[in-house]
Design an enzyme around this catalytic site. Structure first.
Site, PDB file in Angstrom:
ATOM      1  N   GLY A   2     108.213  31.013  86.106  1.00 46.27           N
ATOM      2  CA  GLY A   2     107.180  31.241  87.118  1.00 46.27           C
ATOM      3  C   GLY A   2     105.808  31.511  86.531  1.00 46.27           C
ATOM      4  N   HIS A  54     103.554  23.721  83.172  1.00 49.32           N
ATOM      5  CA  HIS A  54     104.799  23.614  83.946  1.00 49.32           C
ATOM      6  C   HIS A  54     104.765  22.379  84.865  1.00 49.32           C
ATOM      7  CE1 HIS A  54     104.614  28.167  83.449  1.00 49.32           C
ATOM      8  NE2 HIS A  54     105.786  27.888  82.942  1.00 49.32           N
ATOM      9  N   GLU A  86     107.215  21.169  74.742  1.00 51.16           N
ATOM     10  CA  GLU A  86     107.170  21.339  73.281  1.00 51.16           C
ATOM     11  C   GLU A  86     106.368  22.571  72.866  1.00 51.16           C
ATOM     12  OE1 GLU A  86     105.858  17.461  71.973  1.00 51.16           O
ATOM     13  OE2 GLU A  86     107.939  16.863  71.573  1.00 51.16           O
ATOM     14  N   LYS A  87     105.697  23.187  73.838  1.00 55.96           N
ATOM     15  CA  LYS A  87     105.048  24.485  73.577  1.00 55.96           C
ATOM     16  C   LYS A  87     106.060  25.445  72.956  1.00 55.96           C
ATOM     17  CE  LYS A  87     102.542  28.268  74.587  1.00 55.96           C
ATOM     18  NZ  LYS A  87     103.479  29.176  75.165  1.00 55.96           N
ATOM     19  N   GLN A 113     112.696  26.402  70.904  1.00 61.54           N
ATOM     20  CA  GLN A 113     113.591  26.518  72.066  1.00 61.54           C
ATOM     21  C   GLN A 113     114.280  25.177  72.357  1.00 61.54           C
ATOM     22  OE1 GLN A 113     112.812  28.872  75.814  1.00 61.54           O
ATOM     23  NE2 GLN A 113     112.074  26.891  76.495  1.00 61.54           N
ATOM     24  N   SER A 171     101.815  31.252  80.647  1.00 61.06           N
ATOM     25  CA  SER A 171     101.737  32.280  81.691  1.00 61.06           C
ATOM     26  C   SER A 171     101.122  33.548  81.116  1.00 61.06           C
ATOM     27  CB  SER A 171     103.126  32.584  82.238  1.00 61.06           C
ATOM     28  OG  SER A 171     103.720  31.402  82.722  1.00 61.06           O
TER      29      SER A 171
END
Ligand code: AMP
Length: 278
Positions: free
Chosen positions: A29, A35, A146-147, A151, A184
């Site tokens: 969020g 996003h 890819e930021k 991950q 965010s």
């Protein structure tokens, strides 16, 4: 666009959907254009797109970070509707974790470095929530930015252990006009730290320019010093790694894909970014 908060509501929505054409974008969020680029890509490649909005407590190693994490459900729904999301899944913690998740994942060396080394337990929490979400949504494709470079490697490794797993689609980093990778967490920066933060990407780009005359270790030092020369920024790590194994490289010729990955403290905010070298 349908907004659902429970597993049963989600199941009901997905009942009639062709899962072979279903795309999924997991998020926490406080949505921004980064996003939304994933949602757009998912729309292009799939018939139906599910977006999850869930601040996953198990991936926060620092309780303060979890408490301060920005939340803006109202705006998230507005921008997701505009972006063309079909289903938004917004569960609460009890819905996702009716029982505590005690699973421990083994990622070998992948989670022993960079984000894994500096945020203990972080990737285990990521694997817990992503595996749960994949099992609920059962998409054909899942879209990741890819930021969060490491991950993606973790999620791919996790999928190798699953019976049914989606194709993982990596999507490029979306940046502000001044080069700062959208996040965010940028909303939490003071105006001074916000003005300093683009130095991270500037320094990494300058590092790429030095490839011809420096070894990877020298470029690591060069970029680290350049970022640290701004008194408002403090490098947690800057590592030049093989893009698949996340292991540091000694020579530029050692690997076919090489990425520079940074974590930087800007006041109370921890920022990450990365850049392609080879
Ligand atoms: P988050 O809400 O931070 O967990 O991010 C959800 C997804 O959006 C992850 O796959 C992120 O990598 C991706 N994402 C976050 N920021 C960006 C960005 N600036 N550009 C592209 N993807 C991003």
């Amino acid at each position: 666009m349908k907004t659902v908060r429970t597993r049963s509501e989600l199941n009901e929505c997905l009942d009639k959907v062709d899962r072979s054409r279903l795309g999924f974008v997991p998020t926490m969020g406080a949505l921004h254009a980064g996003h939304l680029s994933l949602v757009k890509r998912a729309k292009e490649e799939c018939d139906t797109v599910v977006v999850s909005v869930f601040v996953n407590p198990t991936q926060f190693n620092d309780p303060k970070d979890l408490e301060n994490y920005p939340r803006d459900e109202r705006n998230d729904l507005i921008v997701l509707e505009k972006a063309g999301a079909d289903i938004v899944f917004m569960p609460d913690v009890k819905e996702m974790y009716p029982e505590p998740d005690t699973r421990v994942f083994d990622f070998g060396q992948l989670d022993k470095v960079m984000e894994g080394a500096t945020r203990p337990g972080h990737f285990n929490g990521v694997a817990q929530v992503v595996s749960k979400l994949f099992a609920l949504v059962r998409p054909a494709k899942a879209f990741f930015g890819e930021k969060d470079f490491q991950q993606i490697a973790i999620v791919k490794a996790m999928c190798e252990g699953l019976d049914q797993s989606p194709q993982i689609v990596p999507c490029p980093i979306v940046r502000e006009a001044d080069g700062l990778a959208m996040s965010s967490r940028n909303a939490l920066l003071t105006p001074e730290h916000r003005a300093a933060a683009p130095d991270i990407y500037r320094a990494m780009k300058a590092g790429v320019e030095k490839m011809g005359e420096m070894t990877p270790a020298e470029v690591e030092e060069f970029v680290t010093e350049k970022i640290n020369s701004n008194p408002l920024l403090e490098v947690i790590y800057f590592k030049i790694v093989d893009a698949l194994t996340m292991m540091q490289v000694e020579n530029w010729k050692d690997s076919e894909a090489i990425q520079g990955c940074a974590a930087v403290r800007a006041g109370n905010v921890r920022l990450i970014d990365n850049i392609r070298f080879v």
